[in-house]
Scaffold this motif. Structure first.
Motif, short mmCIF file in Angstrom:
data_model
loop_
_atom_site.label_atom_id
_atom_site.label_comp_id
_atom_site.label_asym_id
_atom_site.label_seq_id
_atom_site.Cartn_x
_atom_site.Cartn_y
_atom_site.Cartn_z
N THR A 1 14.86 61.71 18.51
CA THR A 1 16.17 62.36 18.37
C THR A 1 16.01 63.87 18.31
O THR A 1 15.09 64.38 17.69
CB THR A 1 16.84 61.85 17.08
N ARG A 2 16.94 64.55 18.96
CA ARG A 2 17.06 66.00 18.85
C ARG A 2 18.54 66.32 18.67
O ARG A 2 19.41 65.59 19.15
CB ARG A 2 16.54 66.72 20.10
N ALA A 3 18.84 67.44 18.00
CA ALA A 3 20.22 67.88 17.81
C ALA A 3 20.39 69.27 18.39
O ALA A 3 19.49 70.12 18.26
CB ALA A 3 20.59 67.86 16.33
N TYR A 4 21.55 69.50 19.02
CA TYR A 4 21.84 70.78 19.66
C TYR A 4 23.23 71.25 19.25
O TYR A 4 24.17 70.47 19.23
CB TYR A 4 21.78 70.64 21.19
N GLY B 1 31.40 67.60 15.31
CA GLY B 1 31.58 68.93 14.75
C GLY B 1 30.82 70.03 15.46
O GLY B 1 30.24 70.90 14.82
N GLY B 2 30.77 70.00 16.79
CA GLY B 2 30.10 71.05 17.55
C GLY B 2 28.60 70.88 17.71
O GLY B 2 27.93 71.72 18.29
N THR B 3 28.07 69.79 17.18
CA THR B 3 26.65 69.48 17.34
C THR B 3 26.52 68.16 18.08
O THR B 3 27.23 67.19 17.78
CB THR B 3 25.96 69.38 15.97
N THR B 4 25.62 68.14 19.05
CA THR B 4 25.37 66.92 19.81
C THR B 4 23.99 66.39 19.49
O THR B 4 23.01 67.12 19.60
CB THR B 4 25.52 67.17 21.33
N GLU B 5 23.95 65.14 19.10
CA GLU B 5 22.68 64.45 18.88
C GLU B 5 22.31 63.73 20.18
O GLU B 5 23.13 63.02 20.75
CB GLU B 5 22.79 63.44 17.75
N LEU B 6 21.09 63.95 20.61
CA LEU B 6 20.56 63.25 21.77
C LEU B 6 19.49 62.29 21.27
O LEU B 6 18.57 62.69 20.56
CB LEU B 6 19.94 64.24 22.76
N ARG B 7 19.64 61.02 21.60
CA ARG B 7 18.63 60.02 21.26
C ARG B 7 18.02 59.51 22.55
O ARG B 7 18.74 59.03 23.44
CB ARG B 7 19.23 58.85 20.49
#
Length: 163
Positions: free
Chosen positions: A21-24, A105-111
């Motif tokens: 997982t990464r968050a942007y 809330g303006g953050t996208t989690e990529l799994r």
């Protein structure tokens, strides 16, 4: 620099899922473009060519692998900007992958989910996915590219312990 591995291994009815997982701080649409548009994927993984659509096969160039080979990649599902499922076969075996995006809330989690029938190659593939996701982060932040030598064999023991 020694990046910390983040991958988790989850048992499934058909094998195991390796999940990273990464968050942007970006919209799901923007992150989706980073993982689907060929000029943007070229910055962190490699460009691709062909007619992209579910059920179709494109070719992706694995730009950061030895000899930068072009490999067929079948698009199993494409649900912008939330889910991309692909599969491919190469000399290393058969790969079934999903990219899942969730915006809050303006953050996208990529799994990134790598569906594995066996965790036998986890010690080699896990560090590779950590590297590629950090390459994605560097490309999005316009930062320096990570060095694969910082991932493998440094993270091998971590991924062996998951199996």
């Amino acid at each position: 620099m020694t990046p910390e591995p983040t991958g988790q291994l989850v048992a499934t009815p058909t094998g195991h899922d390796l999940i990273l997982t990464r968050a942007y701080r970006a919209s799901a649409d923007d992150v989706w473009a980073s993982v689907t548009e060929p000029e943007r994927t070229a910055r962190w993984f490699g460009p691709w060519r062909g007619q992209a659509a579910p059920g179709r096969t494109i070719e992706v160039q694995m730009l950061f692998e030895e000899s930068a080979p072009w490999c067929p990649l079948r698009i199993e599902a494409c649900e912008p900007p939330r889910r991309l499922a692909v599969s491919m076969e190469d000399d290393a075996g058969s790969w079934k992958l999903e990219l899942l995006l969730t915006e809050t809330g303006g953050t996208t989690e990529l799994r990134l989910v790598h569906h594995l029938t066996s965790p036998d190659q986890l010690a080699e593939t896990g560090p590779g996915w950590e590297y590629y996701l950090d390459m994605l982060t560097a490309a999005r932040n316009r930062g320096p590219q990570p060095d694969f030598q910082d991932y493998y064999p440094a993270q091998k023991a971590y991924f062996e312990s998951l199996a």
